[in-house]
Design a protein around this motif. Structure first.
Motif, mmCIF file in Angstrom:
data_model
loop_
_atom_site.group_PDB
_atom_site.id
_atom_site.type_symbol
_atom_site.label_atom_id
_atom_site.label_comp_id
_atom_site.label_asym_id
_atom_site.label_seq_id
_atom_site.Cartn_x
_atom_site.Cartn_y
_atom_site.Cartn_z
ATOM 1 N N ARG A 48 -27.853 -38.159 -21.719
ATOM 2 C CA ARG A 48 -27.524 -38.134 -20.473
ATOM 3 C C ARG A 48 -25.944 -37.539 -20.471
ATOM 4 N N ALA A 49 -25.161 -37.893 -21.180
ATOM 5 C CA ALA A 49 -23.728 -37.441 -21.283
ATOM 6 C C ALA A 49 -23.799 -35.531 -21.532
ATOM 7 N N ALA A 50 -24.450 -35.293 -22.398
ATOM 8 C CA ALA A 50 -24.590 -33.879 -22.639
ATOM 9 C C ALA A 50 -25.307 -33.259 -21.243
ATOM 10 N N LEU A 51 -26.224 -33.525 -20.772
ATOM 11 C CA LEU A 51 -26.760 -33.157 -19.555
ATOM 12 C C LEU A 51 -25.811 -32.973 -18.439
ATOM 13 N N GLU A 52 -24.851 -33.997 -18.360
ATOM 14 C CA GLU A 52 -23.863 -33.978 -17.298
ATOM 15 C C GLU A 52 -22.907 -32.985 -17.680
ATOM 16 N N LEU A 53 -22.455 -33.101 -18.870
ATOM 17 C CA LEU A 53 -21.574 -32.175 -19.348
ATOM 18 C C LEU A 53 -22.085 -30.505 -19.145
ATOM 19 N N THR A 54 -23.305 -30.305 -19.478
ATOM 20 C CA THR A 54 -23.763 -29.209 -19.467
ATOM 21 C C THR A 54 -23.830 -28.735 -17.702
ATOM 22 N N VAL A 67 -15.220 -29.628 -15.447
ATOM 23 C CA VAL A 67 -15.544 -30.969 -15.950
ATOM 24 C C VAL A 67 -14.761 -32.030 -15.747
ATOM 25 N N THR A 68 -15.129 -33.110 -15.042
ATOM 26 C CA THR A 68 -14.127 -34.376 -14.684
ATOM 27 C C THR A 68 -13.858 -34.958 -16.152
ATOM 28 N N ASP A 69 -12.586 -35.805 -15.967
ATOM 29 C CA ASP A 69 -12.405 -36.380 -17.002
ATOM 30 C C ASP A 69 -13.213 -37.486 -17.272
ATOM 31 N N GLU A 70 -13.970 -38.195 -16.261
ATOM 32 C CA GLU A 70 -14.923 -39.098 -16.653
ATOM 33 C C GLU A 70 -16.114 -38.580 -17.199
ATOM 34 N N VAL A 71 -16.534 -37.196 -17.140
ATOM 35 C CA VAL A 71 -17.680 -36.737 -17.684
ATOM 36 C C VAL A 71 -17.119 -36.301 -19.226
ATOM 37 N N TRP A 72 -16.179 -35.903 -19.519
ATOM 38 C CA TRP A 72 -15.729 -35.438 -20.914
ATOM 39 C C TRP A 72 -15.541 -36.821 -21.650
ATOM 40 N N ALA A 73 -14.900 -37.740 -21.047
ATOM 41 C CA ALA A 73 -14.871 -39.023 -21.761
ATOM 42 C C ALA A 73 -16.147 -39.627 -22.121
ATOM 43 N N MET A 74 -17.075 -39.521 -21.548
ATOM 44 C CA MET A 74 -18.489 -40.005 -21.700
ATOM 45 C C MET A 74 -19.024 -39.186 -22.714
ATOM 46 N N ALA A 75 -18.740 -37.887 -23.117
ATOM 47 C CA ALA A 75 -19.328 -37.311 -23.941
ATOM 48 C C ALA A 75 -18.561 -37.161 -25.123
ATOM 49 N N ALA A 76 -17.409 -37.590 -25.070
ATOM 50 C CA ALA A 76 -16.560 -37.887 -26.372
ATOM 51 C C ALA A 76 -16.985 -39.267 -26.851
#
Length: 117
Positions: A48-54, A67-76
């Motif tokens: 889900r994190a990868a899909l949102e980052l995409t 890309v928002t900080d929240e989305v980047w943090a979730m992917a990281a």
């Protein structure tokens, strides 16, 4: 790659990536739900994190700032620095290929799994 291709309306890439994924053993349920992944229960938190980052990386103009900080943090949280670099590279690459295919109106439907290597 499938989600970015769906967003960009790249039929040839959607054809290729769904067929290759199915050939590799991915279920039709998961493939069919990629477009509506937020409402689907078949994806892991990392997926889900990868899909949102995409989505945010593909819809840069819509995201007003990328890309928002929240989305980047979730992917990281789910991927190492090397994995994030690979993911960002794949998102950028598929967006470029999608644009080429859409602009040149490449036909879809005849792809055979593994056709391009």
């Amino acid at each position: 790659m499938l989600r970015a291709s769906q967003i960009n309306g790249c039929a040839v890439c959607i054809d290729m990536h769904t067929k290759d994924a199915a050939h590799a053993g991915e279920s039709s349920t998961r493939l069919n739900l990629v477009a509506a992944w937020r409402e689907a229960t078949v994806f892991t938190e990392a997926e889900r994190a990868a899909l949102e980052l995409t989505e945010q990386g593909t819809r840069i103009a819509d995201a007003a700032g990328g890309v928002t900080d929240e989305v980047w943090a979730m992917a990281a949280k789910h991927y190492s620095e090397d994995e994030l670099a690979a993911l960002v590279s794949l998102i950028a690459l598929i967006n470029a290929v999608n644009r080429f295919n859409v602009m040149t109106r490449q036909p879809a439907g005849d792809y055979r799994p593994g056709q391009h290597g």
